[in-house]
Motif scaffolding. Structure first.
Motif: not given
Lengths: 161, 251
Positions: B222-251
């Protein structure tokens, strides 16, 4: 004004690996091509030691900065995997610099790295081979951690890859 | 070159690297011993760097910038296998996952080093040398703890049995298997899996662990087709939290 490739390479001696400041990029072997175009523009080809090496962006801007200091205004630095870096590409001078810095240089290999070449690495402090691999991962991606049973020092090695 | 087939291959590989890289990074500061803390952190850095290089290849094929691809998609747009998204659990599970996944990955990159898609072949020649250290690390600890004492052996055995159906999900076939093979781009998931079974069996035989009969296992697909366990979305939320605050920020 036109430059020769030799001049560019000579100037690049000033650019050091930010994580190992005794080693120039030339000696590290990450400068894989230098070309001077007809319009005077200089193109430098580079490749990272490790794909995830965070130092590559620093190296890239250091190359531009050093060349600008020598009057080379138009510099393009291209990072690619056209030539894939391996630790045999570190020069003899570079290997000596690593040793003087206290880092064991990577053993030369036939491009097939097996675990046994990580055992009994020569201690950069006392020269003993009575040493042991503690872990293949160290403070940077390119270093492993070893222990010397003779001088009792823990030391790092630039990993063969 | 068959661009849709190549993109499909690159996405699943890059997503595997990014997600497992992120999971490995969760050991930073929490490893059972300092060396393991450093090892999982280093492997995280390697894998996330490798994912960036793979996303860069996708970018060169017309996809968005690596950061955009990595940080702005939702779970159903990710193609990683479910094995990589499972929480780190206890050290025994993380070690078993690392062992099962990295063996497969090394084989994949060894095969891709001969790919007729040259940009990927070049990258694979580089990456396989790095992954070799990951595999060495996994083998060392599996051998050590797989022969140590009753607790270490039973913990690893439980984790092995739990992880194996997910590990078989690494080899879920996509829509382009035949095209990739006939064009000499990638020998296919079955080829990787056969070699993988051989290599992990050899390692497990050197321990007190028992490998279950593969034919009795139900792979988690399922993973290869975009079907995931309930664990992936929280991971993505955490991983992208800072990026989403300001996607244009220079690092």
């Amino acid at each position: 004004m036109a430059y020769t490739e030799e001049e560019i390479r000579h100037w690049l001696e000033e650019v050091k690996d930010p994580e190992i400041p005794v080693l120039s990029l030339n000696d590290l072997g990450v400068i894989t091509g230098i070309s001077v175009l007809e319009n005077g523009k200089v193109k430098v080809e580079m490749t990272p030691t490790f794909v995830g090496c965070p130092a590559i962006d620093y190296m890239k801007s250091d190359v531009k900065e050093v060349l600008a200091k020598h009057g080379v205004e138009e510099v393009e630095v291209r990072v690619s995997f056209d030539t894939q870096w391996n630790s045999n590409m570190i020069s003899e001078k570079g290997r000596q610099a690593l040793k003087d810095f206290g880092l064991a240089p990577p053993p030369k290999h036939n491009l097939i790295v097996e675990l046994d070449i990580l055992e009994e690495v020569e201690c950069p402090n006392c020269g003993s081979h009575n040493t042991d691999l503690k872990t293949p991962f160290g403070p940077t991606l390119c270093r492993s951690i070893h222990h010397c049973f003779d001088c009792k020092e823990t030391f790092e090695q630039f990993k063969p890859i | 070159m068959n661009t849709p087939a190549i993109k499909d291959l690159l996405y699943k590989m890059a997503d595997d690297q990014l997600i497992l890289g992120h999971r490995n990074s969760e050991w930073t500061g929490f490893g059972p011993v300092l060396e393991e803390d450093i090892a999982f952190s280093s492997m995280a850095q390697d894998k996330i760097g490798q994912s960036q290089a793979l996303y860069q290849l996708l970018h060169e094929l017309g996809e968005a910038e690596p950061d955009t691809i990595a940080f702005t998609r939702n779970a159903e747009q990710f193609h990683n296998c479910q094995l990589t998204e499972l929480p780190i659990g206890e050290y025994d599970f993380s070690l078993i996952r690392h062992f099962l996944f990295d063996h497969a990955e090394l084989i994949r990159f060894e095969m891709l080093a001969n790919s007729r898609y040259e940009p990927l072949a070049q990258l694979a020649r580089k990456i396989k040398g790095e992954i070799k250290y990951h595999v060495m690390h996994a083998n060392t600890w599996i051998k050590q703890l797989g022969n140590a004492n009753e607790e270490s052996i039973s913990r690893l055995q439980n984790s092995l049995e739990y992880a194996l159906p997910y590990a078989l999900g690494i080899f879920e076939e996509g829509a382009h298997e035949e095209a990739l093979q006939s064009e000499g781009i990638f020998p296919g998931e079955k080829a990787v899996m056969e070699e993988w079974k051989k290599r992990i069996s050899e390692r497990i035989e050197q321990t007190a662990l028992r490998l279950p009969d593969f034919s009795q296992l139900q792979p988690v697909y399922g993973g290869r087709k975009g079907q995931h366990s309930e664990h992936l979305q929280p991971l993505l939320d955490e991983m992208s939290e800072v990026f989403r605050i300001d996607p244009t920020a220079e690092w």
